[in-house]
Design a protein around this motif. Structure first.
Motif, PDB file in Angstrom:
ATOM      1  N   PRO A  67       0.852  -1.255  -0.043  1.00 43.03           N
ATOM      2  CA  PRO A  67       0.068  -0.043   0.095  1.00 43.03           C
ATOM      3  C   PRO A  67       0.735   1.222   0.126  1.00 43.03           C
ATOM      4  N   ILE A  68       2.150   1.228   0.429  1.00 43.36           N
ATOM      5  CA  ILE A  68       3.006   2.352   0.661  1.00 43.36           C
ATOM      6  C   ILE A  68       3.743   2.443  -0.865  1.00 43.36           C
ATOM      7  N   PRO A  69       4.096   3.759  -1.276  1.00 48.12           N
ATOM      8  CA  PRO A  69       4.800   3.477  -2.335  1.00 48.12           C
ATOM      9  C   PRO A  69       6.604   3.508  -2.024  1.00 48.12           C
ATOM     10  N   GLY A  70       7.398   2.809  -2.938  1.00 48.65           N
ATOM     11  CA  GLY A  70       8.829   2.584  -2.635  1.00 48.65           C
ATOM     12  C   GLY A  70       9.404   4.006  -2.952  1.00 48.65           C
ATOM     13  N   VAL A  71      10.533   4.264  -2.210  1.00 45.46           N
ATOM     14  CA  VAL A  71      11.132   5.620  -2.707  1.00 45.46           C
ATOM     15  C   VAL A  71      12.632   5.135  -2.779  1.00 45.46           C
ATOM     16  N   PHE A  72      13.575   5.678  -3.704  1.00 47.80           N
ATOM     17  CA  PHE A  72      15.065   5.286  -3.686  1.00 47.80           C
ATOM     18  C   PHE A  72      15.461   6.916  -4.083  1.00 47.80           C
ATOM     19  N   HIS A  73      16.362   7.401  -3.236  1.00 46.46           N
ATOM     20  CA  HIS A  73      17.088   8.548  -2.983  1.00 46.46           C
ATOM     21  C   HIS A  73      18.437   8.567  -2.852  1.00 46.46           C
ATOM     22  N   SER A  74      19.252   9.436  -3.756  1.00 42.69           N
ATOM     23  CA  SER A  74      20.745   9.372  -3.784  1.00 42.69           C
ATOM     24  C   SER A  74      21.071  10.914  -3.932  1.00 42.69           C
ATOM     25  N   THR A  75      22.230  11.127  -3.375  1.00 41.14           N
ATOM     26  CA  THR A  75      23.005  12.552  -3.793  1.00 41.14           C
ATOM     27  C   THR A  75      23.945  12.456  -4.684  1.00 41.14           C
ATOM     28  N   GLU A  76      24.125  11.407  -5.603  1.00 41.75           N
ATOM     29  CA  GLU A  76      24.756  11.429  -6.867  1.00 41.75           C
ATOM     30  C   GLU A  76      24.049  11.907  -7.852  1.00 41.75           C
ATOM     31  N   PRO A  77      24.675  12.400  -8.808  1.00 45.18           N
ATOM     32  CA  PRO A  77      24.354  12.898 -10.030  1.00 45.18           C
ATOM     33  C   PRO A  77      23.577  11.811 -10.876  1.00 45.18           C
ATOM     34  N   ALA A  78      22.297  11.866 -11.101  1.00 44.36           N
ATOM     35  CA  ALA A  78      21.542  10.759 -11.888  1.00 44.36           C
ATOM     36  C   ALA A  78      22.541   9.968 -12.852  1.00 44.36           C
ATOM     37  N   TRP A  79      23.273  10.868 -14.017  1.00 41.01           N
ATOM     38  CA  TRP A  79      24.092  10.216 -14.659  1.00 41.01           C
ATOM     39  C   TRP A  79      25.252   9.269 -14.232  1.00 41.01           C
ATOM     40  N   SER A 124       3.252   0.704 -12.421  1.00 39.26           N
ATOM     41  CA  SER A 124       2.522   1.477 -13.593  1.00 39.26           C
ATOM     42  C   SER A 124       2.259   3.018 -13.073  1.00 39.26           C
ATOM     43  N   ARG A 125       2.628   3.370 -11.996  1.00 38.29           N
ATOM     44  CA  ARG A 125       2.672   4.654 -11.245  1.00 38.29           C
ATOM     45  C   ARG A 125       4.020   5.067 -10.851  1.00 38.29           C
ATOM     46  N   ILE A 126       4.800   6.081 -11.486  1.00 38.87           N
ATOM     47  CA  ILE A 126       6.268   6.385 -11.333  1.00 38.87           C
ATOM     48  C   ILE A 126       6.255   7.826 -11.138  1.00 38.87           C
ATOM     49  N   PHE A 127       7.013   8.307 -10.204  1.00 45.86           N
ATOM     50  CA  PHE A 127       7.480   9.804  -9.838  1.00 45.86           C
ATOM     51  C   PHE A 127       8.862   9.677 -10.078  1.00 45.86           C
ATOM     52  N   ALA A 128       9.645  10.519 -10.830  1.00 43.12           N
ATOM     53  CA  ALA A 128      10.999  10.588 -10.708  1.00 43.12           C
ATOM     54  C   ALA A 128      11.574  12.387 -10.867  1.00 43.12           C
ATOM     55  N   HIS A 129      12.582  12.521 -10.247  1.00 46.41           N
ATOM     56  CA  HIS A 129      12.963  13.965  -9.843  1.00 46.41           C
ATOM     57  C   HIS A 129      14.490  14.081  -9.977  1.00 46.41           C
ATOM     58  N   ILE A 130      15.009  14.937 -10.675  1.00 38.50           N
ATOM     59  CA  ILE A 130      16.395  15.392 -10.474  1.00 38.50           C
ATOM     60  C   ILE A 130      16.631  16.570  -9.847  1.00 38.50           C
ATOM     61  N   ARG A 131      17.661  17.044  -8.991  1.00 34.13           N
ATOM     62  CA  ARG A 131      17.639  18.193  -8.370  1.00 34.13           C
ATOM     63  C   ARG A 131      18.720  19.072  -8.802  1.00 34.13           C
ATOM     64  N   THR A 142      17.724  13.524   2.461  1.00 38.61           N
ATOM     65  CA  THR A 142      16.544  13.809   3.168  1.00 38.61           C
ATOM     66  C   THR A 142      15.973  15.112   2.304  1.00 38.61           C
ATOM     67  N   ASN A 143      16.862  15.672   1.461  1.00 41.66           N
ATOM     68  CA  ASN A 143      16.533  16.909   0.579  1.00 41.66           C
ATOM     69  C   ASN A 143      16.116  16.466  -0.828  1.00 41.66           C
ATOM     70  N   CYS A 144      16.046  15.069  -1.009  1.00 36.12           N
ATOM     71  CA  CYS A 144      15.879  14.536  -2.490  1.00 36.12           C
ATOM     72  C   CYS A 144      14.293  14.546  -2.616  1.00 36.12           C
ATOM     73  N   HIS A 145      13.923  14.685  -3.628  1.00 31.77           N
ATOM     74  CA  HIS A 145      12.356  14.431  -4.101  1.00 31.77           C
ATOM     75  C   HIS A 145      12.207  12.924  -4.369  1.00 31.77           C
ATOM     76  N   PRO A 146      11.130  12.263  -4.769  1.00 34.96           N
ATOM     77  CA  PRO A 146       9.927  12.915  -4.087  1.00 34.96           C
ATOM     78  C   PRO A 146       9.734  12.346  -2.703  1.00 34.96           C
ATOM     79  N   PHE A 147       8.992  13.270  -1.944  1.00 33.86           N
ATOM     80  CA  PHE A 147       8.943  13.121  -0.455  1.00 33.86           C
ATOM     81  C   PHE A 147       7.551  12.283  -0.394  1.00 33.86           C
ATOM     82  N   ARG A 148       7.691  11.563   0.795  1.00 24.19           N
ATOM     83  CA  ARG A 148       6.471  10.599   0.849  1.00 24.19           C
ATOM     84  C   ARG A 148       5.800  10.717   2.372  1.00 24.19           C
TER      85      ARG A 148
END
Length: 281
Positions: A53-65, A80-87, A97-103
């Motif tokens: 019932p709760i979405p998974g999240v994966f955050h990293s301070t590395e550049p995405a590339w 089937s539902r995905i949020f992705a964010h580059i900061r 803790t400053n990386c999106h998405p927040f949950r």
């Protein structure tokens, strides 16, 4: 500032969104075409809804590339539902803790933009967060505080009204501190069933936002395009900038607009900030 995407539809691998398109989110992390900055290398995050019932999240301070774990995960995780964010930070620390998405429970939230002169208004806005929600704030960003203001004003009951009230409070607080244009935003939030996306700024010159057009129509226009034939008719994307150059695939979201995506239905509504009742008394 940042770049993001919100996907819903038939299950896809994360790599189909993050790596494969010609202007994928990972490509945008180094070479954004429409962002306030070309490079968005101050961390990233992905949120997705799986079996629980709760979405998974994966955050990293590395550049995405540069992140090998993201590359590995993206080739195996499917949703089937995905949020992705580059900061691209506007001043707060580069930390997980400053990386999106927040949950919060079933809810995800991500933001591109800025609360102008955030240090000036941070204390006043923080005091407006509901006492039971305040301990959940883990990072130091304006975006996470914005999320908890929306939760305070009823995001889980009426997202459009809650975001309007949060923005109304931010603008009122900013102007009391002498800030002409208190907020710049594109925001996406979801409960795992519906996605709400907002484009707004106090100056009326908001960051870019686009939505995908009807997949069935695109499939008819481009019968030989392999990706389109793997997607269900209810597939929808809302993105900071188009993921590719396929003619007719993307439409700009008008300024001061809320986009609501539910299944294959996609509707737009005018967005107008409103001062919360308690703050207006």
């Amino acid at each position: 500032m940042c770049r993001w995407l919100a996907y819903s539809g038939s299950p896809v691998l994360l790599e189909d969104l993050l790596y494969k398109p010609s202007n994928s989110l990972v490509m945008q992390s180094k070479h954004s075409r429409m962002g306030a900055e070309t490079t968005n290398g101050d961390g990233f995050g992905v949120g997705w809804y799986g079996a629980g019932p709760i979405p998974g999240v994966f955050h990293s301070t590395e550049p995405a590339w540069h992140d090998r774990n993201l590359r590995e995960l993206s080739g195996h995780a499917m949703a089937s539902r995905i949020f992705a964010h580059i900061r691209a930070t506007t001043g707060t620390a580069v930390q997980q803790t400053n990386c999106h998405p927040f949950r919060h429970g079933r809810w995800l939230w991500m933001h591109n933009g800025v609360l102008t002169d955030f240090p000036k208004v941070k204390r006043d806005l923080a005091l407006a967060v509901a006492p039971d929600l305040f301990p959940e704030i883990e990072g130091s960003t304006d975006s996470e505080l914005f999320f908890h203001l929306a939760l305070t004003f009823g995001l889980e009951r009426d997202p459009q009204s809650a975001v309007a009230q949060a923005v109304g409070l931010i603008e009122d607080t900013g102007r009391r501190h002498g800030i002409d244009y208190p907020i710049q935003m594109t925001v996406a939030t979801t409960d795992g069933d519906t996605t709400w996306a907002f484009r707004y700024s106090s100056e009326g010159n908001s960051r870019s936002l686009f939505h995908s057009t009807d997949i069935a129509t695109l499939r008819h226009q481009y019968p030989d395009h392999p990706l389109l034939h793997g997607l269900s008719d209810d597939t929808r994307l809302v993105v900071s900038e188009p993921l590719g150059d396929l003619r007719g695939a993307w439409r700009e979201v008008p300024d001061a607009t809320c986009v609501v995506v539910h299944g294959g239905e996609q509707e737009m509504y005018p967005f107008t900030p409103e001062l919360p009742v308690a703050a207006a008394v």
